[in-house]
Design an enzyme around this catalytic site. Structure first.
Site, mmCIF file in Angstrom:
data_model
loop_
_atom_site.group_PDB
_atom_site.id
_atom_site.type_symbol
_atom_site.label_atom_id
_atom_site.label_comp_id
_atom_site.label_asym_id
_atom_site.label_seq_id
_atom_site.Cartn_x
_atom_site.Cartn_y
_atom_site.Cartn_z
ATOM 1 N N TRP A 105 15.781 -8.712 27.472
ATOM 2 C CA TRP A 105 15.217 -9.355 26.291
ATOM 3 C C TRP A 105 14.814 -8.348 25.230
ATOM 4 C CZ3 TRP A 105 16.586 -13.819 25.010
ATOM 5 C CH2 TRP A 105 16.868 -14.795 25.980
ATOM 6 N N ASP A 175 6.337 -9.001 22.554
ATOM 7 C CA ASP A 175 6.991 -10.267 22.871
ATOM 8 C C ASP A 175 6.439 -10.734 24.210
ATOM 9 O OD1 ASP A 175 8.586 -12.356 23.666
ATOM 10 O OD2 ASP A 175 10.471 -11.224 23.646
ATOM 11 N N LYS A 199 7.738 -21.448 28.464
ATOM 12 C CA LYS A 199 7.461 -20.904 29.788
ATOM 13 C C LYS A 199 6.024 -21.218 30.230
ATOM 14 C CE LYS A 199 10.822 -17.348 28.648
ATOM 15 N NZ LYS A 199 11.954 -17.853 29.419
#
Length: 363
Positions: A105, A175, A199
């Site tokens: 990511w 992030d 999430k």
């Protein structure tokens, strides 16, 4: 398929939501607090929805102890939208940002950021005793004159988590899509935190941005209004119609977390769940986790079977047992159990019992 109460969803995202939250949303779906409308039908300008929005922000601020020197934004586009928004809001022409690579990511964030400015990459990935690991944060070659440092504390694909809050001279951007609200953090160690909702917060499509107000008014001229932090802060995240139902559901999750006992209790439960699963894997010769224990994610537990020829059978049988979405990411293969806040400890126990029986039958 098993009865609904016995199904556990281990998907990395969109992830399961707390059962109590889903039941509350269901009870209010057609008629929110006697209004005669669903919360998703309320005008975002109405006093009813503004009360939802204000309560959600207040609960989030209390959970994370967010000072008033930070703006809290509820934005479109999920976490990936922020890959673009961050450099367009913070990186002026001629400036340099540093981006840390700790997994897939963070690599994606770098690829997007390079479209908007000069990016210097710090690759901290390493191996320790043939296990995936990262270099300790105090060894990172961080430049104090960088406009900001961007990193991803939890890599969902790689199963790597960085637990230390960084203490450095330049602004820190994190992030936190897959780790926010899973444990306590010191918000004031960060200058900008962003997180996709799907999430630990709510449904996909929403992004939460927590940004120091002193970093506003830096957006480049080409920054689209919808991604402009300064405009979003000025309009209380309602420059355009926001993703209202996702905002509403996220607010229910924040309230649920507070009722659970806040992040002290949430972190205790997450440690317990992760420790239980990792201990079982470590004690088995049939399953294996390939991440150094110091950096194992509490949220995403990847593991492989000793014989990959059994992978398909494992997935078929686990789904029959009501254990869903255990297939690992296509890039790394194997299995992955995502055990976010909404996953009850009973779900982890059910997974371990299944893994034990599957090993017993296939050794």
């Amino acid at each position: 398929m098993k009865a609904l109460s016995s199904i556990y969803n281990f998907c990395a995202g969109p992830a399961m939501l707390p059962k109590a939250v889903m039941e509350q949303a269901q009870s209010q779906f057609l008629n929110w607090q006697g209004s005669g409308c669903s919360s998703m039908e309320l005008s975002h300008r109405s006093t009813e929805f503004i009360s939802i929005a204000e309560q959600a922000e207040q609960d989030l601020r209390e959970l994370l102890h967010i000072p008033q020197t930070y703006a809290v934004l509820f934005m479109h586009g999920g976490g990936r939208g922020q890959f673009s928004a961050v450099p367009m809001n913070l990186l002026q022409p001629g400036e340099t940002a540093q981006y840390v690579v700790s997994g897939m990511w963070s690599k994606n964030a770098i690829a997007e950021a390079k479209k908007f400015g000069h990016i210097e990459v710090l690759d901290i990935q390493t191996q320790k005793n043939e296990l995936s690991a990262i270099d300790a944060p105090q060894t990172w070659n961080i430049h104090s004159n960088a406009t900001y440092l961007h990193y991803c504390p939890n890599e969902t694909i790689d199963g790597i988590e960085i637990f230390e809050d960084l203490d450095i001279d330049c602004p820190v951007v994190a992030d936190m899509s897959s780790t926010i609200l899973s444990r306590k953090i010191d918000v004031e160690k960060y200058d900008l935190i962003y997180a996709g909702a799907q999430k630990n917060i709510g449904p996909a499509g929403l992004a939460i941005v927590i940004v120091k107000k002193s970093l506003l008014n830096r957006a480049v001229e080409q920054c689209p209004d919808i991604l402009n932090y300064t405009l979003q802060a000025e309009y209380d995240s309602m420059l355009s119609t926001p993703p209202t139902y996702s905002w509403y559901l996220s607010g229910l999750v924040f309230s649920w977390l507070r009722q659970l006992g806040g992040l002290d209790e949430v972190e205790r439960l997450n440690k317990e769940k992760a420790t239980m699963l990792y201990n079982f894997i470590d004690e088995s010769r049939f399953y294996h986790n390939r991440v150094d224990p110091a950096y194992r994610s509490r949220m995403n537990v990847p593991f492989i079977l000793q014989d990959e020829k059994l992978d398909k059978a494992f997935l078929v049988e686990s789904e029959k047992a009501g254990l869903l979405a255990l297939k690992g990411h296509r890039i790394v293969g194997g299995m992955r159990a995502s055990i976010y806040n909404a996953m009850p400890i009973e779900g982890v126990k059910a997974l371990i019992e299944f893994m034990y029986q599957f090993e017993k039958e296939n050794r």
